[in-house]
Design an enzyme around this catalytic site. Structure first.
Site, PDB file in Angstrom:
ATOM      1  CG  ASN A 202      -1.965   1.041   1.195  1.00 45.73           C
ATOM      2  OD1 ASN A 202      -1.777   2.100   0.598  1.00 45.73           O
ATOM      3  ND2 ASN A 202      -3.088   0.764   1.803  1.00 45.73           N
ATOM      4  CB  CYS A 207      -6.234  -0.491   0.357  1.00 42.89           C
ATOM      5  SG  CYS A 207      -7.305   0.790   0.978  1.00 42.89           S
ATOM      6  CG  HIS A 454      -8.611  -1.306   4.667  1.00 40.63           C
ATOM      7  ND1 HIS A 454      -7.529  -0.880   3.931  1.00 40.63           N
ATOM      8  CD2 HIS A 454      -8.385  -2.614   4.950  1.00 40.63           C
ATOM      9  CE1 HIS A 454      -6.690  -1.888   3.794  1.00 40.63           C
ATOM     10  NE2 HIS A 454      -7.195  -2.953   4.400  1.00 40.63           N
ATOM     11  CG  ASP A 471      -6.411  -6.444   4.215  1.00 38.43           C
ATOM     12  OD1 ASP A 471      -6.146  -5.340   3.714  1.00 38.43           O
ATOM     13  OD2 ASP A 471      -6.844  -6.586   5.366  1.00 38.43           O
TER      14      ASP A 471
END
Length: 1117
Positions: A202, A207, A454, A471
């Site tokens: 990131n 993200c 997020h 993630d």
């Protein structure tokens, strides 16, 4: 009792604003915005005892009177650690409450400390607990980032609004729940080893992009097409989107660790600031696919984007009473489906193809038939092999005049049948032989609120039963329930902690939910989930990336073996001559630019000398090495030669004894003496009284400084004895008159002093490694013709010179012009140079604003007139120095402007339906009466004797009528709207029993099974008389607002107190409701007009922030 939900950590996370508070305030820490891992996975599959956790409640009384910028709570202990809450009551340079969790004793903790904690911070709603605002995150705290939290926790406007229930009796209640976890859980996890896949790093707030890239990468047909896009070995990834994407996909396929996306974002033409902006994923998806489609034209993969993602639908309008039908075919790459009011995907498709009746006032104009009743709708001609569904989780709320996130429950199936109910979604032209049965490939999730959050993705790359969560850097195996049901959104019921104590279950909204779905058609899945291997990748790309990988491995190996080797850096006369006057001016050499050797520690120095002999062609017996030493004044000079005994030692031992400061490497100066034939000869024996001096020559005409050589001198000798040698070095006549200076130091300021040629070197305190600068002696009359006539003035100039990039504040991304300045320039010097550049006669009309190095934007507040001493103060931002300043040209001098208060006042005309914003500038000590008098000269009044008043309006309610005597200095027009209006005649002649009441427009909304009152439109005052019925008052209101009878008949009227409506009948005596005079704030009792809000939005904003940078997604290349 306030119930705190032990919510999953992904409940709500403002990633964009999730930063250490010090980024924006006065601690010297760089900004690092990091998307955090989810808590559930940090301990997955590990039987661990419950980590220590605790809840802390902080009551802050007299909240609105807090004057300090920062406010700390008392210390509380969790997991054996001391914590406290840090709060910025007026916001940390933003118009939001800022709140952070802080390590209370960070200043006294041992070097290298760190701790990992999950935590939530909450502002409690004291009227309805379910509206408490709670945000969760996690962070690894350390000395650099000893606080973490939310810079934009909640808008100050909402916090300070008494109706909202956050501030009651001027008391705010803040809660923190902290769970301390072991760090090892997260940091030792290996995604490749555990899942076979790697994540993406990131860059700050990327993200949203990472989740999309992972989804596209895991469509193998798409990946294969990207690999087959033509690129060449001369392309650079940072300038070519195809090559950057090929490189990224290759690394995702073959790398063992997470992959960086910087090359790709650079190929988009994005700067660091773009990477810290959260963009819209759907927009990025469209823009990226359009770019790739364009770049695939004329290549073997032309048309791939259309083949994969393009479907078609037909818009039709069909007349009911005549034979007329109009159709239009349109293509789509994704479909936007409604979430609000739909319980699942099928309900959204039903709504998509819903037939609309065009009748009454809304009839359709058919070409030869005139106005006709008709039906209008959409049907699908064909669906694409890869169906991308964008769920409309974010919508504009017209009632609230803002964007909102819809967290309602919305289901989506594992298998989606779009041929259901006899193909009701298909047009008559659709090919019914194609079976539109789809299987779910990926679920993209947003966790958080409308202002940030997020993003991550659940994907099943091969369409097997195994799901994976991508993630950012972390990839984990997940079950189907996590990927589907848990991403439906809606509410979740918490298990009861005290069964029987309270039978009402506590529900909380799930802020994590799906916002994009990718389905793959069953009949196409073998073609799309195809095999992609090395032969699909161009050879030049394979070679380039293998080379990159080898270099990476080599560096990794070097790092791992670093303890076995010593780095030796050898500086020579050639390096000094090459660097001084070009790369450097002070000291002698930049050690990062000299020849470096990596030598095994156990090798003796004498053996190393043989390598030097081979490298430089200097026989071992003619080499003499000097050690460098850092002096107390921060200069770095050759200090002493190595002894014969030291040269027999290993290089590892030598490095340890040489210099404790630079013990990672051994730095040496190689002294080589040359004979008359310019060949190396043995160095002369160095006696105790011999001093090695280095010489730089300065030419004031050329403003040039260069290294000319070195000499051994006797400490008892005098400079006068070596003048002829120095003249020879400089190419002067032997008897040229020259001045000598010693370069002593340059940090923090330059120290360069004249040397007396007639006293000894020892008396002048010269020693080994000292630098002597010399120049021709200038006649007094010629000094004026040079900018920097002597060595000290030239070194002072070099030390302080600064190229400053000036940008117009209106175009903060573009350099306008550059000026060379001195960091010692005063405020006046700087504005004078800018005014000169702009051709402006009055420099005091220039206003400057500093640059924020982290956000790459102008700082919110400009520099005050003579508010800083020097240019260097203007360019510094915490521990970083910028070279950018923003300028604006004012219409009046800045000192004069600073003595004035500027207010934006919205003037509402008495008879015309118009609002005009006026900017009023008056001296700060002026009163509201002065504002009204000034306004009278600018506005059109209904009659010459009209009186004006100034109101404070906020969220469609009137909070205050300003007394004419109130000073304007403390009036804030940033959050509240200032409204000026004429005082109606009826209000001037109030009878003893007349009342002046507030009248507001409102509508009702049910959210989370709770009725909510939403105000909108323009609030106003109304005089009511004793005994007057609602029917009589309605007549006056309709006349005042000029509402047509048909619309007005639909309006309802209610008395509202503290947000609760009590509906009134025409016969009700209105004045009887407004008897209580002890109500806190008159705005809490009002006559409410309930109707739908269909008025056009006025084209002005209540909040006039100085800079707003809302940007659409752009890929520039």
């Amino acid at each position: 009792m306030t119930v705190m939900a032990p919510a999953p950590i992904d409940q709500q996370e403002d990633e964009e604003m999730l930063v250490p508070q010090s980024d924006l305030t006065d601690n010297h820490q760089p900004m690092e915005v990091v998307a955090q891992p989810e808590a559930e996975n940090t301990v997955e599959n590990q039987p661990v005892e419950d980590p220590p956790s605790s809840r802390f409640t902080w009551r802050i009384e007299n909240f609105s009177r807090l004057n300090a910028k920062k406010h700390y709570s008392e210390v509380f202990v969790v997991g054996g650690y001391k914590w406290r809450i840090l709060l910025f009551p007026k916001g940390n340079n933003v118009d939001h409450l800022s709140m952070y969790l802080d390590v209370a004793d960070s200043a006294s903790l041992p070097y290298g400390w760190s701790r990992y904690a999950q935590f939530s911070l909450a502002v409690v709603n004291q009227i309805h607990n379910k509206y408490s605002i709670r945000k969760d995150t996690q962070h690894q705290f350390n000395a650099r980032e000893s606080d973490w939290g939310f810079t934009s926790f909640m808008p100050l406007g909402e916090l300070y609004d008494p109706c909202r229930g956050y501030l009651v009796n001027d008391t705010l209640i803040v809660e923190a729940e902290v769970v301390v976890r072991r760090i090892v859980d997260y940091w030792t996890y290996d995604s490749k080893k555990e899942t076979g896949y790697v994540g993406l790093k990131n860059q700050g707030a990327t993200c949203y992009m990472n989740s999309l890239l992972q989804t596209l990468y895991h469509i193998p047909y798409f990946r294969k097409a990207v690999y087959h896009m033509p690129t060449t070995e001369n392309d650079m990834p940072s300038g070519s989107i195809p090559l950057a994407l090929q490189s990224l996909f290759y690394k995702l396929q073959y790398s063992d660790s997470s992959v960086a996306t910087k090359e790709l974002t650079k190929s988009f033409g994005w700067d660091t600031h773009d990477s810290f902006m959260q963009h819209d994923v759907q927009e990025l998806n469209r823009v990226l696919c359009e770019k790739l489609e364009d770049k695939m034209k004329g290549t073997v993969v032309e048309g791939t984007i259309q083949q994969l993602f393009e479907g078609h639908h037909m818009n039709y309008i069909e007349c009911i009473n005549v034979d007329y039908k109009s159709t239009r075919k349109e293509s789509f790459y994704d479909l936007q489906l409604d979430v609000k009011g739909c319980h699942d995907v099928y309900a959204s498709f039903d709504k998509y193809v819903e037939v609309e009746r065009l009748e009454g006032d809304n009839k359709y104009h058919a070409e030869q038939y005139g106005l006709q009743d008709a039906k209008k709708g959409v049907l699908f001609i064909d669906f694409p092999p890869v169906l991308q569904l964008q769920l409309k989780r974010f919508e504009y709320d017209f009632m609230r005049d803002t964007m909102v996130k819809i967290n309602d429950r919305y289901e989506f199936p594992l298998q989606l049948d779009l041929d259901r109910d006899g193909g009701k979604y298909l047009s008559p032209d659709a090919d019914r032989r194609v079976r539109n049965l789809y299987t779910l490939h990926s679920v993209l999730v947003h966790s958080g609120g409308v202002h940030g959050g997020h993003y991550y993705a659940f994907i099943r790359p091969t369409l097997s039963d195994q799901w994976y969560k991508f993630d950012d850097e972390r990839v984990t195996k997940e079950d189907m329930k996590r990927a589907l049901e848990e991403q439906y959104g809606g509410e979740e019921e918490l298990p009861q902690t005290n069964p029987g104590f309270n039978n009402t279950p506590f529900k909380f909204t799930k802020y994590s939910n799906a916002y994009m779905l990718v389905y793959i058609r069953e009949s196409d899945k073998d073609k799309i989930i195809c095999n992609v291997d090395e032969k699909d990748i161009a050879e030049h790309l394979r070679e380039r990336l293998k080379k990159e990988q080898e270099e990476k491995e080599h560096k990794k190996k070097e790092k791992a073996e670093a303890h076995l080797y010593t780095i030796i850096k050898v500086a020579r006369d050639d390096d000094l001559a090459e660097q001084i006057g070009k790369d450097i001016y002070f000291d002698l050499v930049d050690h990062d630019k000299v020849r470096s050797f990596r030598i095994q520690k156990q090798i003796t120095f004498n053996v190393f000398k043989e390598e030097i002999a081979k490298e430089f062609g200097i026989p071992v017996q003619f080499q003499r090495f000097w050690l460098w030493a850092k002096r107390q004044n921060h200069t770095y000079r050759p200090n002493r030669p190595l002894t014969p005994l030291e040269e027999t030692q290993s290089v590892g031992t030598l490095r340890e004894v040489s210099n404790k400061v630079h013990n990672a490497e051994l730095r040496l100066f190689l002294e080589v003496e040359l004979g008359l034939d310019l060949r190396p000869i043995a160095p002369p024996d160095k006696m105790k009284e011999d001093i090695l001096l280095f010489f730089k020559h300065y030419n004031p005409e050329k403003e040039e400084l260069r290294f000319v050589g070195r000499l051994f001198v006797k400490s008892t000798g005098k400079p006068i004895e070596i003048l002829s040698k120095l003249n020879k070095m400089a190419g002067y006549a032997p008897d040229e008159e020259i001045n000598l200076y010693e370069e002593i130091k340059f940090e923090p300021s330059v120290m360069c002093e004249p040397i007396d040629k007639k006293i000894t070197f020892r008396a002048s305190q010269l020693e080994d490694g000292d630098i002597v600068c010399f120049q021709k002696s200038l006649p007094v009359e010629s000094i004026e013709q040079f900018r920097y006539p002597d060595v000290p003035s030239f070194l002072e100039y070099v030390h302080n010179r600064q190229i400053v990039h000036f940008r117009s504040l209106e175009k903060p991304k573009e350099d306008d012009f550059c000026l060379e300045m001195s960091r010692l320039y005063t405020y006046d010097d700087v504005v004078e140079r800018v005014a000169q550049q702009l051709g402006l006669n009055d420099p005091s009309k220039i206003r400057l604003t500093s640059h924020n190095c982290y956000s790459q934007q102008p700082k919110p507040q400009p520099i005050k007139y003579r508010g800083v001493d020097h240019l260097s103060d203007m360019l510094v931002h915490y521990n970083q120095t910028s070279d950018i300043l923003y300028y604006e040209v004012l219409d009046i001098p800045l000192p004069e402007l600073q003595g004035l208060k500027t207010l934006k006042v919205a003037f509402h005309h008495a008879t015309k339906d118009e609002v005009v914003i006026h900017t009023i500038r008056l001296p700060k000590q002026s009163t509201v009466g002065d504002v009204i008098n000034d306004l009278k000269t600018k506005v059109e009044l209904s009659h010459p004797d009209a009186e004006l008043r100034l109101l404070e309006v906020f969220y469609h309610k009137i909070y205050k009528i300003f007394p004419p005597s109130e000073k304007i200095e403390n009036i804030n027009d940033q959050y509240w709207t200032l409204r000026a209006e004429e005082i109606p005649e009826e209000e001037k002649n109030l009878g003893p029993n007349d009342r002046l009441i507030h009248v507001y427009h409102f509508t009702k909304e049910t959210a989370q099974n709770q009725m909510q009152i939403l105000n909108f439109g323009e609030p106003f005052f109304l005089v009511i008389h004793e005994g007057e019925t609602l029917a009589e008052i309605k007549v006056r209101i309709q006349k005042k607002l000029q509402v047509p009878d048909e619309d007005f008949a639909k309006w309802k009227f209610a008395f509202l107190s503290l947000g609760r409506p009590e509906y009134l009948q025409d016969s009700d005596i209105v004045s009887s409701r407004f008897q209580r005079r002890d109500v806190y704030g008159a705005w809490e009792q009002y006559l409410g007009l309930e109707h739908s809000d269909n008025a056009p939005k006025r084209a002005y904003a209540a909040n006039q922030n100085r800079h707003t940078f809302e940007k659409p997604v752009k890929i520039y290349n």
